[in-house]
Design a protein around this motif. Sequence first.
Motif, PDB file in Angstrom:
ATOM      1  N   GLY A  82       9.867  15.689   0.143  1.00  0.00           N
ATOM      2  CA  GLY A  82       9.530  14.913   1.447  1.00  0.00           C
ATOM      3  C   GLY A  82       9.573  13.610   1.319  1.00  0.00           C
ATOM      4  O   GLY A  82       9.507  12.953   0.194  1.00  0.00           O
ATOM      5  N   SER A  83       9.641  13.114   2.370  1.00  0.00           N
ATOM      6  CA  SER A  83       9.445  11.252   2.586  1.00  0.00           C
ATOM      7  C   SER A  83       8.019  10.961   2.025  1.00  0.00           C
ATOM      8  O   SER A  83       7.581   9.739   1.556  1.00  0.00           O
ATOM      9  N   ALA A  84       7.074  11.883   2.102  1.00  0.00           N
ATOM     10  CA  ALA A  84       5.684  11.715   1.864  1.00  0.00           C
ATOM     11  C   ALA A  84       5.472  11.353   0.320  1.00  0.00           C
ATOM     12  O   ALA A  84       4.911  10.454  -0.129  1.00  0.00           O
ATOM     13  N   ALA A  90       6.412   4.103  -2.867  1.00  0.00           N
ATOM     14  CA  ALA A  90       6.703   2.866  -1.988  1.00  0.00           C
ATOM     15  C   ALA A  90       5.019   2.036  -2.023  1.00  0.00           C
ATOM     16  O   ALA A  90       5.040   0.747  -2.097  1.00  0.00           O
ATOM     17  N   CYS A  91       4.198   2.784  -1.661  1.00  0.00           N
ATOM     18  CA  CYS A  91       2.814   2.149  -1.486  1.00  0.00           C
ATOM     19  C   CYS A  91       2.247   1.701  -3.094  1.00  0.00           C
ATOM     20  O   CYS A  91       1.419   0.772  -3.046  1.00  0.00           O
ATOM     21  N   ALA A 113      -1.806   6.983   1.398  1.00  0.00           N
ATOM     22  CA  ALA A 113      -1.039   6.411   0.091  1.00  0.00           C
ATOM     23  C   ALA A 113      -1.310   4.993  -0.074  1.00  0.00           C
ATOM     24  O   ALA A 113      -1.532   4.604  -1.579  1.00  0.00           O
ATOM     25  N   LEU A 114      -1.701   4.127   0.837  1.00  0.00           N
ATOM     26  CA  LEU A 114      -2.087   2.712   0.454  1.00  0.00           C
ATOM     27  C   LEU A 114      -3.233   2.667  -0.286  1.00  0.00           C
ATOM     28  O   LEU A 114      -3.767   1.872  -1.446  1.00  0.00           O
ATOM     29  N   LYS A 115      -4.351   3.607   0.205  1.00  0.00           N
ATOM     30  CA  LYS A 115      -5.710   3.517  -0.514  1.00  0.00           C
ATOM     31  C   LYS A 115      -5.768   4.328  -1.883  1.00  0.00           C
ATOM     32  O   LYS A 115      -6.547   3.864  -2.598  1.00  0.00           O
ATOM     33  N   ALA A 116      -4.594   5.077  -1.918  1.00  0.00           N
ATOM     34  CA  ALA A 116      -4.510   5.708  -3.232  1.00  0.00           C
ATOM     35  C   ALA A 116      -4.640   4.714  -4.437  1.00  0.00           C
ATOM     36  O   ALA A 116      -4.999   4.884  -5.552  1.00  0.00           O
ATOM     37  N   PHE A 117      -4.004   3.544  -4.131  1.00  0.00           N
ATOM     38  CA  PHE A 117      -3.684   2.365  -5.143  1.00  0.00           C
ATOM     39  C   PHE A 117      -4.530   1.139  -4.844  1.00  0.00           C
ATOM     40  O   PHE A 117      -4.526  -0.014  -5.575  1.00  0.00           O
TER      41      PHE A 117
END
Length: 365
Positions: A82-84, A90-91, A113-117
């Motif tokens: 999936g694009s997820a 990407a994030c 996705a942004l908060k994961a990193f």
Amino acid sequence: MHRPLHGGNLAWAAALAGCSPGAIVDFSASINPLGPPKSALAAIQAHLSDLVAYPDPDYQQLRSSLSELHNLPSDWILPGNGSAELLTWACWDLSKLQRTYLVTPAFGDYFRALKAFGTNVVKCPLGTGDWGLESGIWDKQMGSGHMSGLLLNNPHNPTGQLFFRETILPLLEQFALVVVDEAFMDFLRPSSQQSLISVVQEYPNLVILRSLTKFYSLPGLRLGYALAHPDRLRRWQQLRDPWPVNILAAAAAQAVIKDTVFGQQTWDWLEEARALLFEGLAQIPGLHPYPSAANFLLVQSEQSSTQVQESLLKKEQILIRDCLSFPELGSSYFRVAVRSVADNQRLIDGLAEIRSREEGENFRF
């Protein structure tokens, strides 16, 4: 059972409506109602015997098919679960920059996705109503763009706004990394698309994400792909889990991207069905649908979208997508997928009935 953050949660909807999940008419997930294509189902059936083997970790055949489709070398393309999955990587790259500008309202998975990193996120809201993408939304606070990233989708979710290539191209000179999610671009005829795929080889700081699940109605298979510089994609490939795309998903993908008949049928259906749905919604007092380039419509509502959603579920067994997960929109908006003409009319009739009932009770809809 908690209120879902995404569309398509039929178990939650069925519990609220007091029926089986199969009885729900789902307008909350923007999936092509014409699919899955017969070509996908035939490919899955033909490759069932291959389940005894591991997939090719490099997905050479699938990348070759996508390479032919987009006229790009295969090493500029990376399939994903999936694009997820590819959004997550990407994030990860965006998190290395000083800040990432996120065009809002934004798909909730972007925040995940942004908060994961631990990415430093700066929200950049679109102009309410016209939903225009103007450089001024980040210029005043940008500082050094060479240390900043940008994440946006085109067509935009949830507004359906299509941004022209000429609007986005200058941003590739302005930001250190630009990630453009084109998950809904396939729903436009090729002559109307505003994709950046044709220029990806000119910009090593550009990442394009594509989905094969929405257009071909295959969300259960989880298949997408990224287009970006080979060095970036090789780095992702080395770090991610092996075999993210299963054999059946890869086989279905190779089949559907060559299915030009299904594509033509989809474009013909969508243009007519979307126009009729828009007109029907616009005629209901208290509702204001916005024009869309995608297979969904954003609708502003004078009545709380959660109230509308609950009424539709209990009375009509119809599920719409509330916009509570988009803080900039909240309970004043809901989103509906474009489905068959018959289903769309059922939605219009259901909303009109709610309006009529509330009007009779002197409640302003």
